[in-house]
Write a protein that holds these residues in place. Structure first.
Motif, PDB file in Angstrom:
ATOM      1  N   PRO A  12      11.783  -9.484   8.400  1.00 17.72           N
ATOM      2  CA  PRO A  12      10.906  -8.364   8.040  1.00 17.72           C
ATOM      3  C   PRO A  12      10.536  -8.337   6.559  1.00 17.72           C
ATOM      4  O   PRO A  12       9.370  -8.103   6.206  1.00 17.72           O
ATOM      5  N   MET A  13      11.508  -8.584   5.674  1.00 20.53           N
ATOM      6  CA  MET A  13      11.241  -8.539   4.240  1.00 20.53           C
ATOM      7  C   MET A  13      10.193  -9.571   3.836  1.00 20.53           C
ATOM      8  O   MET A  13       9.198  -9.257   3.168  1.00 20.53           O
ATOM      9  N   HIS A  14      10.403 -10.831   4.238  1.00 18.10           N
ATOM     10  CA  HIS A  14       9.466 -11.876   3.850  1.00 18.10           C
ATOM     11  C   HIS A  14       8.096 -11.652   4.484  1.00 18.10           C
ATOM     12  O   HIS A  14       7.063 -11.900   3.855  1.00 18.10           O
ATOM     13  N   ARG A  15       8.085 -11.187   5.724  1.00 19.52           N
ATOM     14  CA  ARG A  15       6.815 -10.934   6.403  1.00 19.52           C
ATOM     15  C   ARG A  15       6.028  -9.836   5.688  1.00 19.52           C
ATOM     16  O   ARG A  15       4.820  -9.959   5.463  1.00 19.52           O
ATOM     17  N   VAL A  16       6.715  -8.768   5.316  1.00 16.78           N
ATOM     18  CA  VAL A  16       6.045  -7.660   4.629  1.00 16.78           C
ATOM     19  C   VAL A  16       5.514  -8.106   3.278  1.00 16.78           C
ATOM     20  O   VAL A  16       4.380  -7.779   2.892  1.00 16.78           O
ATOM     21  N   ARG A  17       6.321  -8.856   2.520  1.00 16.57           N
ATOM     22  CA  ARG A  17       5.859  -9.298   1.200  1.00 16.57           C
ATOM     23  C   ARG A  17       4.621 -10.186   1.308  1.00 16.57           C
ATOM     24  O   ARG A  17       3.656 -10.029   0.551  1.00 16.57           O
ATOM     25  N   LEU A  18       4.650 -11.128   2.239  1.00 18.79           N
ATOM     26  CA  LEU A  18       3.521 -12.042   2.386  1.00 18.79           C
ATOM     27  C   LEU A  18       2.280 -11.305   2.874  1.00 18.79           C
ATOM     28  O   LEU A  18       1.175 -11.476   2.331  1.00 18.79           O
ATOM     29  N   GLU A  19       2.439 -10.458   3.877  1.00 15.16           N
ATOM     30  CA  GLU A  19       1.277  -9.759   4.431  1.00 15.16           C
ATOM     31  C   GLU A  19       0.733  -8.707   3.461  1.00 15.16           C
ATOM     32  O   GLU A  19      -0.471  -8.456   3.430  1.00 15.16           O
ATOM     33  N   THR A  20       1.608  -8.117   2.653  1.00 15.62           N
ATOM     34  CA  THR A  20       1.129  -7.173   1.637  1.00 15.62           C
ATOM     35  C   THR A  20       0.273  -7.898   0.599  1.00 15.62           C
ATOM     36  O   THR A  20      -0.789  -7.400   0.180  1.00 15.62           O
ATOM     37  N   ALA A  49       3.218  -1.176   6.161  1.00 10.21           N
ATOM     38  CA  ALA A  49       3.876   0.109   5.897  1.00 10.21           C
ATOM     39  C   ALA A  49       4.771   0.502   7.067  1.00 10.21           C
ATOM     40  O   ALA A  49       5.898   0.978   6.871  1.00 10.21           O
ATOM     41  N   ARG A  50       4.287   0.290   8.304  1.00  7.36           N
ATOM     42  CA  ARG A  50       5.095   0.629   9.480  1.00  7.36           C
ATOM     43  C   ARG A  50       6.353  -0.227   9.539  1.00  7.36           C
ATOM     44  O   ARG A  50       7.449   0.272   9.833  1.00  7.36           O
ATOM     45  N   THR A  51       6.227  -1.511   9.250  1.00 10.32           N
ATOM     46  CA  THR A  51       7.390  -2.406   9.265  1.00 10.32           C
ATOM     47  C   THR A  51       8.386  -2.016   8.182  1.00 10.32           C
ATOM     48  O   THR A  51       9.602  -1.984   8.416  1.00 10.32           O
ATOM     49  N   SER A  52       7.885  -1.707   6.995  1.00 10.13           N
ATOM     50  CA  SER A  52       8.762  -1.299   5.888  1.00 10.13           C
ATOM     51  C   SER A  52       9.529  -0.034   6.242  1.00 10.13           C
ATOM     52  O   SER A  52      10.741   0.069   5.985  1.00 10.13           O
ATOM     53  N   GLN A  69       9.315  -1.711  -0.953  1.00 12.68           N
ATOM     54  CA  GLN A  69       8.078  -2.273  -0.429  1.00 12.68           C
ATOM     55  C   GLN A  69       7.121  -1.160   0.007  1.00 12.68           C
ATOM     56  O   GLN A  69       5.921  -1.236  -0.224  1.00 12.68           O
ATOM     57  N   LEU A  70       7.686  -0.131   0.625  1.00  8.43           N
ATOM     58  CA  LEU A  70       6.862   0.989   1.080  1.00  8.43           C
ATOM     59  C   LEU A  70       6.187   1.685  -0.108  1.00  8.43           C
ATOM     60  O   LEU A  70       5.007   2.073  -0.031  1.00  8.43           O
ATOM     61  N   GLN A  71       6.917   1.835  -1.201  1.00  8.12           N
ATOM     62  CA  GLN A  71       6.337   2.443  -2.405  1.00  8.12           C
ATOM     63  C   GLN A  71       5.215   1.573  -2.969  1.00  8.12           C
ATOM     64  O   GLN A  71       4.172   2.081  -3.408  1.00  8.12           O
ATOM     65  N   SER A  72       5.426   0.252  -2.969  1.00  9.16           N
ATOM     66  CA  SER A  72       4.394  -0.660  -3.476  1.00  9.16           C
ATOM     67  C   SER A  72       3.139  -0.580  -2.618  1.00  9.16           C
ATOM     68  O   SER A  72       2.007  -0.575  -3.140  1.00  9.16           O
ATOM     69  N   ILE A  73       3.328  -0.519  -1.309  1.00 10.77           N
ATOM     70  CA  ILE A  73       2.192  -0.418  -0.387  1.00 10.77           C
ATOM     71  C   ILE A  73       1.432   0.883  -0.643  1.00 10.77           C
ATOM     72  O   ILE A  73       0.192   0.902  -0.668  1.00 10.77           O
ATOM     73  N   GLY A  74       2.170   1.975  -0.853  1.00  9.15           N
ATOM     74  CA  GLY A  74       1.526   3.254  -1.158  1.00  9.15           C
ATOM     75  C   GLY A  74       0.698   3.180  -2.426  1.00  9.15           C
ATOM     76  O   GLY A  74      -0.403   3.740  -2.497  1.00  9.15           O
ATOM     77  N   ARG A 116      10.226   1.096   9.234  1.00  9.41           N
ATOM     78  CA  ARG A 116      11.152   0.815  10.337  1.00  9.41           C
ATOM     79  C   ARG A 116      12.457   0.209   9.836  1.00  9.41           C
ATOM     80  O   ARG A 116      13.541   0.543  10.320  1.00  9.41           O
ATOM     81  N   TYR A 117      12.378  -0.693   8.870  1.00 14.23           N
ATOM     82  CA  TYR A 117      13.569  -1.414   8.402  1.00 14.23           C
ATOM     83  C   TYR A 117      14.155  -0.828   7.117  1.00 14.23           C
ATOM     84  O   TYR A 117      15.111  -1.388   6.571  1.00 14.23           O
ATOM     85  N   GLY A 118      13.606   0.259   6.629  1.00 11.91           N
ATOM     86  CA  GLY A 118      14.168   0.882   5.435  1.00 11.91           C
ATOM     87  C   GLY A 118      13.884   0.133   4.157  1.00 11.91           C
ATOM     88  O   GLY A 118      14.670   0.202   3.206  1.00 11.91           O
ATOM     89  N   LEU A 119      12.751  -0.585   4.094  1.00  7.44           N
ATOM     90  CA  LEU A 119      12.382  -1.335   2.897  1.00  7.44           C
ATOM     91  C   LEU A 119      11.605  -0.399   1.968  1.00  7.44           C
ATOM     92  O   LEU A 119      10.376  -0.488   1.837  1.00  7.44           O
ATOM     93  N   MET A 120      12.331   0.481   1.304  1.00  8.80           N
ATOM     94  CA  MET A 120      11.687   1.584   0.597  1.00  8.80           C
ATOM     95  C   MET A 120      10.894   1.133  -0.631  1.00  8.80           C
ATOM     96  O   MET A 120       9.850   1.705  -0.948  1.00  8.80           O
TER      97      MET A 120
END
Length: 363
Positions: free
Chosen positions: A306-314, A338-341, A349-354, A343-347
């Motif tokens: 999840p972490m690597h997927r979120v970073r790459l897709e972001t 954002a949904r993946t972050s 990453q979620l802040q960066s996406i916001g 779900r897995y508590g990647l806070m």
């Protein structure tokens, strides 16, 4: 030296074992590393003496070094040493051995923790770490236990970092500092330097980009680190500069890092470096170059976590949002990240996406 003090010295320094060496260190109020420097020996040598206790007798030349160290100590330190020797003798009981721990089970749990962190299984990883961090009592005589304790602290720091808990009294920053103190006392220079590198990552995550870039730069030539870690530091100089808006300078660090990762046959870091290069090109307004770089990263993905997927897709979404023709696709992809972050508590990453979303919503 007064006669009384001379007699005291003769009475307390007639024999040196690991036990007496440890008591001298305590009397001098020094850590293992500082005491080793005071004597001019390796920290591992001091740790070996102390773990062996009364059964370890230093070589004759080292006995002379200890004699000299005691002789040149401040009178207060010599008095403390004498008191510690007397208390030990009066107790007339064997030294308390370190508590027994199943170190093989502990090491296995740390391997399981590492795997769990890779999958962002934070509750399970936390459970495994708490099992040992809450049970183990730090003891400088227990070298193996302290090493595993230091590793546990570092992994706990990584867990906190991945969850975005980077500052404050119970944060990755404080946990990494505890681990750094453990490995400093053990004299493991590479582990110390790796933790110093992790602390700089937290500086970058907290937005202190100029400080982070300077500290990364200093670690790119630090011989305590492996070539791989020094190259990662070089890449992260570029990352910090790119976030700072200095994109041309950033590429001058990122491109050499890509070449080094390729020569070292490090495909995961090579792919991540292309992702960073894509963002630097985007920041410079070079969208064609950014598209080519992100396509390389997308074609050579890191482990599917999840972490690597979120970073790459972001990163991909950020580039898509920069082109009016692909804005809608970029926002859709960002929402998925954002949904993946969440779900897995990647806070973090979620802040960066916001932050990215707010920038493009205002545009």
């Amino acid at each position: 030296m007064a006669t009384g003090e001379g007699n005291q010295l003769a009475a307390t320094a007639h024999h040196w074992s690991g036990r007496e060496a440890r008591l001298l260190r305590h009397a001098l109020r020094l850590s293992v590393r500082a005491f080793a420097g005071y004597l001019g020996v390796a920290p591992r040598t001091v740790a070996k003496w102390e773990s062996g206790g009364s059964g370890t007798v230093p070589r004759p030349d080292t006995q002379a070094i200890l004699d000299t160290a005691l002789a040149r100590a401040h009178p207060d330190a010599r008095r403390r040493f004498d008191l510690l020797i007397r208390q030990s003798a009066e107790a007339a009981v064997p030294e308390r051995a370190p508590a027994h721990y199943d170190y093989d089970a502990w090491a296995d749990d740390l391997d399981r923790t590492l795997a769990g962190l890779g999958r962002q299984e934070f509750p399970q990883a936390r459970l495994l770490l708490d099992r040992w961090l809450n049970r183990f009592e730090p003891n400088s005589n227990d070298t193996r236990g302290m090493y595993l304790y230091g590793r546990s602290l570092r992994l706990f720091g990584e867990l906190q970092q991945d969850q975005g808990v980077i500052q404050g009294p119970s944060s990755a920053q404080q946990t990494y500092r505890k681990a750094l103190r453990v490995f400093s006392e053990l004299g493991t220079a590479r582990r110390v330097a790796q933790l110093e590198l992790q602390l700089v990552v937290l500086e970058e995550m907290a937005g202190r980009l100029d400080t982070a870039a300077r500290r990364y730069e200093s670690l790119t030539t630090d011989e305590r680190l492996s070539e791989h870690d020094r190259t990662r530091a070089r890449l992260w100089v570029g990352t910090a500069l790119s976030k700072r808006g200095l994109n041309e300078s950033a590429t001058r660090h990122i491109v050499p890092a890509i070449r080094s990762f390729e020569s070292m046959e490090e495909p995961a870091d090579w792919s991540i470096a292309h992702q960073k290069l894509a963002l630097a090109h985007r920041g410079a307004g070079e969208l064609s170059a950014a598209g080519r770089a992100i396509e390389v990263a997308l074609s050579h993905p890191v482990a599917d976590t999840p972490m690597h997927r979120v970073r790459l897709e972001t990163a991909h979404a950020h580039i898509l949002l920069s082109d009016r023709a692909t804005t809608e696709s970029g926002m859709t992809l960002l929402e998925r990240c954002a949904r993946t972050s969440k779900r897995y508590g990647l806070m973090h990453q979620l802040q960066s996406i916001g932050g990215i979303r707010r920038v493009f919503e205002r545009a």
